[in-house]
Write an enzyme that holds these catalytic residues in place. Structure first.
Site, PDB file in Angstrom:
ATOM      1  N   SER A  65       0.871  -1.182   0.000  1.00 11.51           N
ATOM      2  CA  SER A  65       0.000   0.000   0.000  1.00 11.51           C
ATOM      3  C   SER A  65       0.901   1.222   0.000  1.00 11.51           C
ATOM      4  O   SER A  65       2.076   1.133   0.376  1.00 11.51           O
ATOM      5  CB  SER A  65      -0.843  -0.020   1.282  1.00 11.51           C
ATOM      6  OG  SER A  65      -1.462   1.228   1.510  1.00 11.51           O
ATOM      7  N   TYR A  84      -1.588  -0.457  10.919  1.00 13.55           N
ATOM      8  CA  TYR A  84      -1.668  -0.858   9.505  1.00 13.55           C
ATOM      9  C   TYR A  84      -0.470  -0.296   8.735  1.00 13.55           C
ATOM     10  O   TYR A  84       0.163  -0.997   7.945  1.00 13.55           O
ATOM     11  CB  TYR A  84      -2.985  -0.356   8.918  1.00 13.55           C
ATOM     12  CG  TYR A  84      -3.193  -0.647   7.446  1.00 13.55           C
ATOM     13  CD1 TYR A  84      -3.523  -1.932   7.001  1.00 13.55           C
ATOM     14  CD2 TYR A  84      -3.080   0.356   6.487  1.00 13.55           C
ATOM     15  CE1 TYR A  84      -3.738  -2.197   5.653  1.00 13.55           C
ATOM     16  CE2 TYR A  84      -3.294   0.104   5.139  1.00 13.55           C
ATOM     17  CZ  TYR A  84      -3.620  -1.170   4.727  1.00 13.55           C
ATOM     18  OH  TYR A  84      -3.824  -1.438   3.381  1.00 13.55           O
TER      19      TYR A  84
HETATM   20  N1  LIG Z   1      -8.727  -1.059  -0.859  1.00 15.90           N
HETATM   21  C1  LIG Z   1      -7.718  -0.221  -0.671  1.00 15.90           C
HETATM   22  O1  LIG Z   1      -7.896   1.008  -0.637  1.00 15.90           O
HETATM   23  C2  LIG Z   1      -6.310  -0.745  -0.543  1.00 15.90           C
HETATM   24  C3  LIG Z   1      -5.259   0.152  -0.754  1.00 15.90           C
HETATM   25  C4  LIG Z   1      -3.953  -0.317  -0.647  1.00 15.90           C
HETATM   26  C5  LIG Z   1      -3.714  -1.626  -0.306  1.00 15.90           C
HETATM   27  N2  LIG Z   1      -4.760  -2.479  -0.097  1.00 15.90           N
HETATM   28  C6  LIG Z   1      -4.443  -3.857   0.274  1.00 15.90           C
HETATM   29  O2  LIG Z   1      -4.952  -4.716  -0.713  1.00 15.90           O
HETATM   30  C7  LIG Z   1      -5.278  -5.977  -0.137  1.00 15.90           C
HETATM   31  C8  LIG Z   1      -6.680  -6.382  -0.568  1.00 15.90           C
HETATM   32  O3  LIG Z   1      -7.574  -5.371  -0.135  1.00 15.90           O
HETATM   33  P1  LIG Z   1      -9.039  -5.184  -0.756  1.00 15.90           P
HETATM   34  O4  LIG Z   1      -9.289  -3.734  -0.777  1.00 15.90           O
HETATM   35  O5  LIG Z   1      -9.202  -5.999  -1.982  1.00 15.90           O
HETATM   36  O6  LIG Z   1      -9.884  -5.785   0.453  1.00 15.90           O
HETATM   37  P2  LIG Z   1     -11.274  -6.618   0.453  1.00 15.90           P
HETATM   38  O7  LIG Z   1     -12.099  -6.309  -0.725  1.00 15.90           O
HETATM   39  O8  LIG Z   1     -11.822  -6.395   1.816  1.00 15.90           O
HETATM   40  O9  LIG Z   1     -10.757  -8.127   0.308  1.00 15.90           O
HETATM   41  C9  LIG Z   1      -9.916  -8.677   1.300  1.00 15.90           C
HETATM   42  C10 LIG Z   1      -9.638 -10.117   0.944  1.00 15.90           C
HETATM   43  O10 LIG Z   1      -8.785 -10.672   1.976  1.00 15.90           O
HETATM   44  C11 LIG Z   1      -9.457 -11.821   2.551  1.00 15.90           C
HETATM   45  N3  LIG Z   1      -9.097 -11.918   3.961  1.00 15.90           N
HETATM   46  C12 LIG Z   1      -9.267 -10.984   4.933  1.00 15.90           C
HETATM   47  N4  LIG Z   1      -8.861 -11.465   6.114  1.00 15.90           N
HETATM   48  C13 LIG Z   1      -8.423 -12.739   5.890  1.00 15.90           C
HETATM   49  C14 LIG Z   1      -7.897 -13.759   6.730  1.00 15.90           C
HETATM   50  N5  LIG Z   1      -7.742 -13.591   8.053  1.00 15.90           N
HETATM   51  N6  LIG Z   1      -7.541 -14.945   6.170  1.00 15.90           N
HETATM   52  C15 LIG Z   1      -7.710 -15.145   4.834  1.00 15.90           C
HETATM   53  N7  LIG Z   1      -8.203 -14.219   3.997  1.00 15.90           N
HETATM   54  C16 LIG Z   1      -8.560 -13.025   4.525  1.00 15.90           C
HETATM   55  C17 LIG Z   1     -10.948 -11.547   2.307  1.00 15.90           C
HETATM   56  O11 LIG Z   1     -11.745 -12.714   2.277  1.00 15.90           O
HETATM   57  P3  LIG Z   1     -12.491 -13.299   3.587  1.00 15.90           P
HETATM   58  O12 LIG Z   1     -13.069 -12.133   4.311  1.00 15.90           O
HETATM   59  O13 LIG Z   1     -13.493 -14.270   3.054  1.00 15.90           O
HETATM   60  O14 LIG Z   1     -11.422 -13.995   4.361  1.00 15.90           O
HETATM   61  C18 LIG Z   1     -10.896 -10.956   0.901  1.00 15.90           C
HETATM   62  O15 LIG Z   1     -10.748 -11.971  -0.065  1.00 15.90           O
HETATM   63  C19 LIG Z   1      -5.095  -5.812   1.371  1.00 15.90           C
HETATM   64  O16 LIG Z   1      -3.843  -6.338   1.761  1.00 15.90           O
HETATM   65  C20 LIG Z   1      -5.098  -4.303   1.560  1.00 15.90           C
HETATM   66  O17 LIG Z   1      -4.350  -3.918   2.688  1.00 15.90           O
HETATM   67  C21 LIG Z   1      -6.053  -2.069  -0.227  1.00 15.90           C
END
Ligand SMILES: NC(=O)c1ccc[n+]([C@@H]2O[C@H](COP(=O)([O-])OP(=O)(O)OC[C@H]3O[C@@H](n4cnc5c(N)ncnc54)[C@H](OP(=O)(O)O)[C@@H]3O)[C@@H](O)[C@H]2O)c1
Length: 261
Positions: free
Chosen positions: A140, A153
């Site tokens: 991120s 975070y």
């Molecule tokens: N969205 C943003 O603005 C953003 C920006 C920068 C970086 N990121 C990073 O990108 C990554 C994905 O984020 P996203 O925005 O796509 O989030 P999201 O839509 O909430 O998806 C998160 C994914 O991680 C899984 N997950 C969460 N906790 C877990 C656990 N304990 N064990 C196994 N799987 C788990 C969730 O599935 P389940 O809940 O079914 O487990 C889901 O598949 C993260 O690392 C986040 O920090 C996001």
């Protein structure tokens, strides 16, 4: 990209699902991991239908110490060893610093540091044996800069970038294993939508706009942009590249030659 198997964590939705779809579209069999079986089945079915690639899944809470070994075993049973591992699963809890307790710290360090480290450690023999073993961390801009109310975070994402840099030194250039990190700003996914929703229905849209305004590019990223960036890293960029996606054009923060003396 050599045909093979890509294991993607957090692939049931959001960024991880888009990355899995992009890798499937480039000839990878994809092995999806998350906790929710129904969402995984839906994602795998949609990816297989849209790309023609094989897509399978396994559930795991990646915070569990034995999750990495179990997942790799399941992936071996279905597809054989992965040649690409994408550490994407994550949550992004916010809290004032004085409310950042050990439980919150454990949650983010477990997911963003311990789980990726364990998974890569367990997968290392597979990645070394693959023609182009590759590990990608979805970090991120919070892994490169500071953001208020996200001390845990932000620290965990810095740790993820730090792990990637250390592995690039230790595993690159003499080994066939290449490591990368992609650092998006705010992306429109459940993660940001859920965070905005905590402000109440009347303020959620404004909260999304505020997140978009915090991105240097002045808008939210789309999940497909992050997925394309991951493909670009794997296909075109030297091992050890850390990509700051929140820049126009995207900024390859750190590239090192594939081989150095
Ligand atoms: N969205 C943003 O603005 C953003 C920006 C920068 C970086 N990121 C990073 O990108 C990554 C994905 O984020 P996203 O925005 O796509 O989030 P999201 O839509 O909430 O998806 C998160 C994914 O991680 C899984 N997950 C969460 N906790 C877990 C656990 N304990 N064990 C196994 N799987 C788990 C969730 O599935 P389940 O809940 O079914 O487990 C889901 O598949 C993260 O690392 C986040 O920090 C996001």
């Amino acid at each position: 990209m050599e045909p093979g198997t890509a294991l993607v964590t957090g692939a049931s939705r959001g960024i991880g699902r888009a990355i899995a779809a992009a890798l499937a579209a480039r000839g990878q069999r994809v092995f999806l991991v998350a906790r929710d079986a129904e969402a995984l089945e839906a994602a795998a079915t949609a990816i297989a239908a849209s790309t023609g690639a094989e897509a399978r899944w396994a559930t795991a809470d990646l915070r569990a110490p034995d999750a990495a070994e179990r997942l790799l075993g399941a992936c071996h049973d279905v597809f054989g060893p992965p040649g690409i591992v994408v550490n994407n699963a994550g949550t992004a809890p916010t809290a004032r610093f004085e409310k950042t307790d050990d439980a919150l710290l454990d949650e983010v360090l477990d997911l963003h540091l311990r789980a990726p480290l364990r998974l890569l450690r367990a997968a290392l023999p597979d990645l070394r044996a693959a023609p182009q073993g590759t590990a990608v961390q979805v970090a991120s801009t919070a892994g490169l800069r500071g953001f208020a109310y996200t001390t845990a975070y932000t620290a965990a994402k810095h740790a993820m970038v730090g792990m990637t840099r250390a592995l690039a030194e230790e595993l690159g250039p003499d080994s066939s294993v290449r490591t990368y990190a992609v650092c998006p700003g705010f992306v429109e996914t459940d993660l940001t939508r859920d965070a905005a929703a905590t402000r109440g229905p009347e303020h959620a849209a404004k909260a999304m706009q505020a997140m978009a305004a915090m991105n240097h590019i002045g808008r939210m990223h789309r999940v497909e942009e992050v997925a394309d960036a991951v493909v670009e890293l794997i296909v075109r960029r030297p091992a050890g590249t850390i990509l700051d996606l929140d820049s126009e054009p995207p900024c390859f923060v750190e590239s090192r030659p594939v081989s150095q003396p």
